[in-house]
Design an enzyme around this catalytic site. Structure first.
Site, short mmCIF file in Angstrom:
data_model
loop_
_atom_site.label_atom_id
_atom_site.label_comp_id
_atom_site.label_asym_id
_atom_site.label_seq_id
_atom_site.Cartn_x
_atom_site.Cartn_y
_atom_site.Cartn_z
N LYS A 89 0.81 -1.23 0.00
CA LYS A 89 0.00 0.00 0.00
C LYS A 89 0.83 1.27 0.00
CE LYS A 89 -0.59 -0.93 4.91
NZ LYS A 89 -0.16 -2.34 4.81
N GLY A 117 -7.28 -6.02 3.48
CA GLY A 117 -7.06 -7.45 3.63
C GLY A 117 -7.86 -8.32 2.69
N GLY A 123 -1.33 -9.05 19.71
CA GLY A 123 -0.70 -9.13 18.40
C GLY A 123 -1.36 -8.28 17.34
N GLU A 136 1.72 -3.45 16.33
CA GLU A 136 3.16 -3.69 16.28
C GLU A 136 3.83 -3.09 17.52
OE1 GLU A 136 4.61 -5.38 13.95
OE2 GLU A 136 3.01 -5.52 12.45
N ASP A 181 -0.92 4.34 7.70
CA ASP A 181 -1.42 3.16 6.99
C ASP A 181 -2.76 3.45 6.32
OD1 ASP A 181 -1.44 -0.05 6.81
OD2 ASP A 181 -3.42 0.63 7.46
N LYS A 227 -4.02 3.82 2.13
CA LYS A 227 -5.17 3.11 1.57
C LYS A 227 -6.19 4.09 0.99
CE LYS A 227 -4.47 -0.70 4.80
NZ LYS A 227 -4.92 -1.34 6.06
#
Length: 429
Positions: free
Chosen positions: A106, A135, A188, A191, A202, A206
């Site tokens: 991306k 995703g 999880g 990060e 991020d 997108k």
């Protein structure tokens, strides 16, 4: 069915890459039937060759990604290493040596998508990137193929699972930002360095990709207004609940009412609980599309993770391989509209403003006068006071970002205004 296999080079074998390799192996027969020829994993480029990778023949592993994409017998390169370099050079080298490319990158597509498309066109090859946004959710292909005959006016959605998980926890449990982030990290979802997610880098990448496809206009990452979510507080959620809203980090791409420009932005916003996006929980993603003919569409599903993202990669791989067999290429970049991207100051929306003020007569009149002087009309006002101090919450009608900024600057100069506690946009009316 052709018996000679189509050869695939895999760049990167982390969480997503390893799942791509696994699915290619375990579903090899089905993929061959769907494509019309077998697909063969011909090489895997990695940084740490000594690492054990279950299900991958060690003889396929190499650290020389450049040599792999230059082989000349590779039909498709799957790039899942991320980042700008060496991914950009590897992709353009792959085109020059006869391979089509499937990418999940991306950041690179948002920054240099036009140049990559030009390189693909120059060499008559495909560039597919469904996995770069949301995703496993089929979104890129519906926008550039299924809705190619329609006019898209707005794309609004939750495109980052980490931030949605954090905001959902803050909403459902009353947790503060840091507490919710700590839980996301432990599970999880976040990060060790969550900056790209929580500061909306991020999501902005997108948004650039979505806006470019939706409006047939080149939109770069630098064109996207970006505001992170680290300043969102439990008090903001309390205010949202009082309005029948929740808070989401939204990517919003819009065509101007007159059709002459577009905007792309990412920021936290209050949305009504009745809006479909308000019910998107946990680390899920959802994107709401509004178009002339189709009306309102919503795409929902897991927006990250190895297997979901690999699903999108494999979907592109099948499409590119089919094109390869037929001697055709799929849709490339469509930027014929070349609409200007308006600055954030021109964006019109509603606002929720919380002020700390003196609890005495005339304060509301002073505040209302400032709003009127800057051409910002007020929808609702709520004031609560105690011991000489008060909280004043103002919700506006639609106003431009520039006019609201001028209003806030003037409010800060009032002696009766102790401070601006928070400002948040209100979307999804």
């Amino acid at each position: 069915m052709r018996t000679r296999p189509l050869k695939v080079a895999l760049l990167g074998c982390g969480v997503v890459g390893s799942e791509v390799a696994r699915i290619m192996t375990t579903h090899a027969d089905d993929l061959a039937q769907r494509i019309g020829a077998p697909v063969e994993l011909a090489g895997v480029a990695v940084r740490r060759p000594s690492k054990v990778r279950d299900g991958i023949d060690p003889s396929l592993v190499t650290t020389d990604a450049t040599a792999l994409v230059k082989r000349g017998d590779i039909d498709v390169v799957v790039e899942v290493i991320g980042g700008i370099e060496p991914a950009r050079t590897l992709i353009t080298t792959a085109f020059a040596h006869g391979a089509s490319v499937v990418s999940a990158n991306k950041a690179l597509l948002a920054q240099d998508g036009a140049a990559l498309h030009a390189a693909a066109d120059e060499h008559g090859k495909d560039l597919y990137y469904e996995a770069a946004v949301a995703g496993a959710i089929p979104l890129i292909r519906p926008l550039r193929e299924s809705l190619a005959g329609d006019k898209i006016n707005r794309v609004m959605g939750i495109v980052n699972g980490t931030t949605n998980f954090i905001l959902d926890k803050m909403d459902s449990t009353g947790a503060g930002y840091q507490e919710a982030l700590d839980e996301a990290t432990a599970l999880g979802y976040a990060e060790a360095d969550p900056t790209a997610d929580v500061e909306a880098f991020d999501a902005a990448a997108k948004a650039a990709i979505l806006a470019g496809i939706a409006f047939h206009t080149r939109v770069r990452l630098d064109d996207v207004y970006r505001e992170g979510m680290t300043e969102v507080t439990a008090a903001d959620f309390a205010s949202a609940k009082n309005m029948g809203c929740t808070i989401k980090l939204l990517a919003i791409c819009e065509r101007a009412a007159d059709g002459g420009s577009v905007t792309a932005r990412v920021h936290p916003a209050m949305i009504p609980l009745t809006h479909p996006l308000a019910s998107v929980r946990g680390a899920y993603n959802a994107v709401f599309v509004e178009s002339d003919a189709a009306g309102q569409l919503m795409f929902y599903g897991p927006g990250a993770g190895g297997a979901p993202t690999a699903s999108a990669v494999l979907g592109d791989l099948v499409a590119v391989c089919r094109n390869r067999l037929s001697g055709a290429t799929g849709p490339g970049e469509s930027s014929y509209a070349a609409l200007p991207v308006s600055p954030m100051g021109d964006v019109v929306t509603r606002y929720h403003i919380s002020l700390d003020v003196a609890d005495k007569p005339g304060v509301l009149a002073q505040v209302a006068t400032v709003f009127a002087e800057h051409g910002v009309s007020i929808d609702t006002v709520r004031q609560q006071g105690k011991d000489g101090e008060a909280s004043l919450v103002v919700v506006t009608h639609r106003a431009s970002d520039a006019s609201l900024s001028g209003t806030v600057e003037a409010l800060r100069k009032l002696d009766t205004v102790r401070g601006v506690a928070s400002i948040m946009r209100v979307e999804g009316e």
